[in-house]
Enzyme design. Sequence first.
Site, PDB file in Angstrom:
ATOM      1  N   GLY A 234       6.440  34.913 -10.976  1.00  0.00           N
ATOM      2  CA  GLY A 234       6.059  36.303 -11.212  1.00  0.00           C
ATOM      3  C   GLY A 234       5.595  36.534 -12.633  1.00  0.00           C
ATOM      4  CB  SER A 235       6.988  35.462 -15.905  1.00  0.00           C
ATOM      5  OG  SER A 235       8.219  36.147 -15.772  1.00  0.00           O
TER       6      SER A 235
ATOM      7  CG  ASP B 111      10.988  33.959 -18.394  1.00  0.00           C
ATOM      8  OD1 ASP B 111      11.630  33.881 -19.460  1.00  0.00           O
ATOM      9  OD2 ASP B 111      11.467  33.685 -17.281  1.00  0.00           O
TER      10      ASP B 111
ATOM     11  N   GLY C 248       9.304  30.821 -12.822  1.00  0.00           N
ATOM     12  CA  GLY C 248       8.438  31.724 -13.569  1.00  0.00           C
ATOM     13  C   GLY C 248       7.192  32.185 -12.845  1.00  0.00           C
TER      14      GLY C 248
END
EC number: 2.7.1.148
Length: 264
Positions: free
Chosen positions: A87-88, A121, A85
């Site tokens: 990047g999210s 996400d 996760g």
Amino acid sequence: MHIIGRRADGYHLLQSVFQLVDLNDTIELRVRTDQDVVHHNPLPGVDPQDDLTVRAARLLQQHANISAGVDIRVEKRIPMGGGMGGGSSDAATVLLALNQLWGVKLSRQALMTLGLKLGADVPFFIFGRNAFVEGVGEIMSAYDTPDAWFAVLHPQVHVSTPAIFKDERLTRNTPSITMRGLNVAATRNDLQAVAMSQQPRIAECLKWLSQFGPARMTGSGSCVFTICASQSDADNVISSTPEEMTGFAIRSIAQHKLREFASE
């Protein structure tokens, strides 16, 4: 990570427990007097305009009609394409921080709705607590998880999340469960078998790691992990990894560091 169905629009319905950990990227933001959004150290091979941090800043800027801009620098530590996760989380951090720096003051729910436009996400990291997640990733309920340490291996391969979800071998009919009836030991990652078939290196890392306890892939991969009783246990696992494997020890946390940057 259970896949319990697929909507008519092609998005998959899932059930999962999302766990926050203390591995993080560092994001530096500096407000500009113009409206430019400038990424000063973009990732190699990634168009700065496609970077999730830039897209997050522009999305909030346009949504709230903000006349200011921002300079962005990102120091990456979370493996790219590892299913952790990164990047999210970075996109959510930009939304949370600029919500304060630009004086937007959107509520948490408003930011989560906005973040969903960037990726399934992103709302979780704005929610900012460990959660039982449903829907396409946008429905979440706070879920208390025990304190834990994790030994994580990064197979050094990139897994394409869209490619896994398009794979016809993916299980899409796992029976639905309830949060109250959740037995973590009886769960699995439905994406794992497909990811291993696409990237055999994941299977090699899982096999090696399983000698220390039950091992599982995180998210859509490629990182794999096992839960350890203590930091020393996690450190010992990582210190014994073969030279061709890369790993790190991390611990669980209960709350995102910027959770208070949005009101309820």
